[in-house]
Design a protein around this motif. Structure first.
Motif, PDB file in Angstrom:
ATOM      1  N   MET A 127       0.859  -1.189   0.000  1.00  0.00           N
ATOM      2  CA  MET A 127       0.000   0.000   0.000  1.00  0.00           C
ATOM      3  C   MET A 127       0.889   1.230   0.000  1.00  0.00           C
ATOM      4  N   CYS A 128       0.491   2.235  -0.751  1.00  0.00           N
ATOM      5  CA  CYS A 128       1.293   3.456  -0.899  1.00  0.00           C
ATOM      6  C   CYS A 128       0.390   4.672  -0.704  1.00  0.00           C
ATOM      7  N   PRO A 129       0.964   5.868  -0.605  1.00  0.00           N
ATOM      8  CA  PRO A 129       0.145   7.085  -0.537  1.00  0.00           C
ATOM      9  C   PRO A 129      -0.789   7.182  -1.738  1.00  0.00           C
ATOM     10  N   GLU A 130      -1.876   7.921  -1.593  1.00  0.00           N
ATOM     11  CA  GLU A 130      -2.937   7.953  -2.589  1.00  0.00           C
ATOM     12  C   GLU A 130      -2.436   8.390  -3.979  1.00  0.00           C
ATOM     13  N   ALA A 131      -1.507   9.335  -4.060  1.00  0.00           N
ATOM     14  CA  ALA A 131      -1.013   9.789  -5.367  1.00  0.00           C
ATOM     15  C   ALA A 131      -0.377   8.633  -6.128  1.00  0.00           C
ATOM     16  N   GLU A 132       0.350   7.790  -5.404  1.00  0.00           N
ATOM     17  CA  GLU A 132       0.985   6.635  -6.035  1.00  0.00           C
ATOM     18  C   GLU A 132      -0.046   5.579  -6.414  1.00  0.00           C
ATOM     19  N   MET A 133      -1.030   5.371  -5.553  1.00  0.00           N
ATOM     20  CA  MET A 133      -2.055   4.384  -5.837  1.00  0.00           C
ATOM     21  C   MET A 133      -2.924   4.814  -7.021  1.00  0.00           C
ATOM     22  N   ALA A 134      -3.209   6.115  -7.122  1.00  0.00           N
ATOM     23  CA  ALA A 134      -4.005   6.619  -8.245  1.00  0.00           C
ATOM     24  C   ALA A 134      -3.259   6.417  -9.556  1.00  0.00           C
ATOM     25  N   THR A 135      -1.961   6.664  -9.529  1.00  0.00           N
ATOM     26  CA  THR A 135      -1.149   6.427 -10.724  1.00  0.00           C
ATOM     27  C   THR A 135      -1.164   4.951 -11.072  1.00  0.00           C
ATOM     28  N   GLU A 136      -1.001   4.110 -10.065  1.00  0.00           N
ATOM     29  CA  GLU A 136      -0.990   2.668 -10.298  1.00  0.00           C
ATOM     30  C   GLU A 136      -2.284   2.185 -10.934  1.00  0.00           C
ATOM     31  N   ARG A 137      -3.416   2.660 -10.437  1.00  0.00           N
ATOM     32  CA  ARG A 137      -4.696   2.230 -11.000  1.00  0.00           C
ATOM     33  C   ARG A 137      -4.803   2.610 -12.475  1.00  0.00           C
ATOM     34  N   ALA A 138      -4.343   3.801 -12.809  1.00  0.00           N
ATOM     35  CA  ALA A 138      -4.415   4.264 -14.199  1.00  0.00           C
ATOM     36  C   ALA A 138      -3.479   3.459 -15.099  1.00  0.00           C
ATOM     37  N   VAL A 139      -2.283   3.165 -14.609  1.00  0.00           N
ATOM     38  CA  VAL A 139      -1.317   2.406 -15.410  1.00  0.00           C
ATOM     39  C   VAL A 139      -1.818   0.988 -15.645  1.00  0.00           C
ATOM     40  N   LEU A 140      -2.287   0.323 -14.580  1.00  0.00           N
ATOM     41  CA  LEU A 140      -2.757  -1.051 -14.726  1.00  0.00           C
ATOM     42  C   LEU A 140      -4.002  -1.131 -15.614  1.00  0.00           C
ATOM     43  N   ALA A 141      -4.847  -0.091 -15.591  1.00  0.00           N
ATOM     44  CA  ALA A 141      -6.029  -0.075 -16.450  1.00  0.00           C
ATOM     45  C   ALA A 141      -5.626  -0.037 -17.916  1.00  0.00           C
ATOM     46  N   ALA A 142      -4.483   0.598 -18.195  1.00  0.00           N
ATOM     47  CA  ALA A 142      -3.993   0.694 -19.578  1.00  0.00           C
ATOM     48  C   ALA A 142      -3.302  -0.588 -20.030  1.00  0.00           C
ATOM     49  N   LEU A 143      -2.945  -1.451 -19.095  1.00  0.00           N
ATOM     50  CA  LEU A 143      -2.267  -2.713 -19.420  1.00  0.00           C
ATOM     51  C   LEU A 143      -3.219  -3.882 -19.236  1.00  0.00           C
ATOM     52  N   ASN A 144      -4.438  -3.703 -19.730  1.00  0.00           N
ATOM     53  CA  ASN A 144      -5.489  -4.704 -19.531  1.00  0.00           C
ATOM     54  C   ASN A 144      -6.171  -5.008 -20.857  1.00  0.00           C
ATOM     55  N   GLY A 145      -5.944  -6.190 -21.380  1.00  0.00           N
ATOM     56  CA  GLY A 145      -6.579  -6.569 -22.628  1.00  0.00           C
ATOM     57  C   GLY A 145      -5.885  -6.008 -23.855  1.00  0.00           C
ATOM     58  N   LYS A 146      -6.652  -5.803 -24.921  1.00  0.00           N
ATOM     59  CA  LYS A 146      -6.090  -5.405 -26.205  1.00  0.00           C
ATOM     60  C   LYS A 146      -5.998  -3.888 -26.326  1.00  0.00           C
ATOM     61  N   VAL A 147      -4.825  -3.389 -26.666  1.00  0.00           N
ATOM     62  CA  VAL A 147      -4.611  -1.956 -26.840  1.00  0.00           C
ATOM     63  C   VAL A 147      -3.891  -1.730 -28.167  1.00  0.00           C
ATOM     64  N   THR A 148      -4.038  -0.523 -28.690  1.00  0.00           N
ATOM     65  CA  THR A 148      -3.312  -0.110 -29.887  1.00  0.00           C
ATOM     66  C   THR A 148      -2.072   0.667 -29.462  1.00  0.00           C
ATOM     67  N   TYR A 149      -0.963   0.424 -30.126  1.00  0.00           N
ATOM     68  CA  TYR A 149       0.247   1.172 -29.777  1.00  0.00           C
ATOM     69  C   TYR A 149       0.794   1.908 -30.992  1.00  0.00           C
ATOM     70  N   THR A 150       1.407   3.048 -30.725  1.00  0.00           N
ATOM     71  CA  THR A 150       2.130   3.797 -31.749  1.00  0.00           C
ATOM     72  C   THR A 150       3.464   4.216 -31.160  1.00  0.00           C
ATOM     73  N   ILE A 151       4.495   4.243 -32.002  1.00  0.00           N
ATOM     74  CA  ILE A 151       5.810   4.726 -31.595  1.00  0.00           C
ATOM     75  C   ILE A 151       6.238   5.824 -32.550  1.00  0.00           C
ATOM     76  N   LYS A 152       6.520   6.980 -32.012  1.00  0.00           N
ATOM     77  CA  LYS A 152       7.047   8.090 -32.793  1.00  0.00           C
ATOM     78  C   LYS A 152       8.334   8.533 -32.119  1.00  0.00           C
ATOM     79  N   GLY A 153       9.457   8.213 -32.753  1.00  0.00           N
ATOM     80  CA  GLY A 153      10.731   8.502 -32.120  1.00  0.00           C
ATOM     81  C   GLY A 153      10.874   7.706 -30.848  1.00  0.00           C
ATOM     82  N   LYS A 154      11.050   8.374 -29.739  1.00  0.00           N
ATOM     83  CA  LYS A 154      11.191   7.714 -28.448  1.00  0.00           C
ATOM     84  C   LYS A 154       9.906   7.765 -27.628  1.00  0.00           C
ATOM     85  N   ALA A 155       8.802   8.102 -28.287  1.00  0.00           N
ATOM     86  CA  ALA A 155       7.524   8.209 -27.575  1.00  0.00           C
ATOM     87  C   ALA A 155       6.607   7.051 -27.928  1.00  0.00           C
TER      88      ALA A 155
END
Length: 284
Positions: free
Chosen positions: A229-257
């Motif tokens: 368990m971490c402070p809320e700012a870290e947990m909020a970031t974690e929830r958003a990151v894990l939501a983006a790593l769930n199932g099928k997503v489209t990716y694009t790479i432009k340079g280093k982005a």
């Protein structure tokens, strides 16, 4: 922290061609007949290229760009930039070697003081009419007043094997930056491996899971991670990151982005970090 929605009205931007080519057939020397000078030819187009911003010079003072600063003019005529914090877009008009950039439209995120200072200098350097000089993979934009922006072509980073540092959390047309004050060891990042796995840190806990790449999509399987368990700012970031790593997503790479976007518009933006620049390959 929320950004304001960006709107952009863009004029038609022609493909900029600055290459000077020899006129005599059969000439492979790169010299123009009777001139004795070099005739420079570049195969690097200006549109559709991820340009890394190397530095800006305003009022005679040169400032080096932060990591990840970039500018792009897409084939449809939109010029967009990211100088380390806010997303910026401008109207653009090209006539020969002249590029006229309108008033920048920018999001209003709070930035690190150093990055904010560079961003202001870069925006100042963007305004008005520029003379464009293309040499190989380097582009220089210079205003009538002598301010300039130095750019170089940014080769696309490899999706697999690269440590991607998550910098932006996306939700539809809204983007928020990852809090800059997260502990370094908890800064969110991910690395995809040749064996079809993904691992990294989501903002609080480390994780590992399956990732199948096919065409322009990645299908993430369930991820397993630590359960701290971490402070809320870290947990909020974690929830958003894990939501983006769930199932099928489209990716694009432009340079280093790298951008990962799910069907519902949620996703993340990440930047390639140097090899050995963190613990992206460690789990725990």
């Amino acid at each position: 922290m929320r950004t304001q929605r960006m709107t952009l009205s863009v004029s038609v931007l022609a493909l900029l061609t600055l290459a000077a080519c020899g006129t005599e057939s059969g000439s492979g020397s790169g010299k123009e007949s009777g001139e004795g000078g070099d005739s420079v030819r570049s195969d690097v187009p200006v549109t559709g290229v991820a340009w890394r911003v190397d530095s800006v010079t305003v009022g005679g003072k040169k400032t080096e760009a932060p990591e990840g600063a970039r500018l792009e003019i897409d084939p449809k005529g939109r010029a967009t930039a990211d100088f380390g914090c806010n997303h910026i877009s401008v109207d653009a008009r090209v006539e020969g070697d002249r590029i006229t950039l309108g008033k920048p439209v920018t999001t209003q995120m709070a930035c690190d003081v150093k990055i904010e200072k560079f961003e202001k200098a870069a925006i100042d350097a963007m305004g008005g009419e520029h003379t464009a000089k293309l040499s190989g993979d380097r582009l220089t934009l210079t205003t009538e007043g002598g301010d300039s922006m130095a750019l170089s072509e940014e080769k696309p980073a490899d999706l697999v094997g690269t440590r991607w540092a998550v910098t932006t959390l996306l939700s539809g047309e809204t983007a928020t930056t990852v809090p800059a004050d997260l502990p370094k060891e908890k800064a969110p990042h991910l690395t995809l491996s040749e064996d079809g796995t993904v691992e990294g840190n989501s903002g609080c806990n480390s994780f590992r899971g399956q990732a199948t790449v096919k065409g322009s999509t990645i299908t993430f399987g369930p991820v397993a991670g630590t359960r701290k368990m971490c402070p809320e700012a870290e947990m909020a970031t974690e929830r958003a990151v894990l939501a983006a790593l769930n199932g099928k997503v489209t990716y694009t790479i432009k340079g280093k982005a790298l951008t990962l976007t799910a069907a519902d518009g949620k996703g993340i933006g990440a930047t390639a970090t140097p090899a050995g620049g963190g613990s992206g390959s460690q789990h725990g």
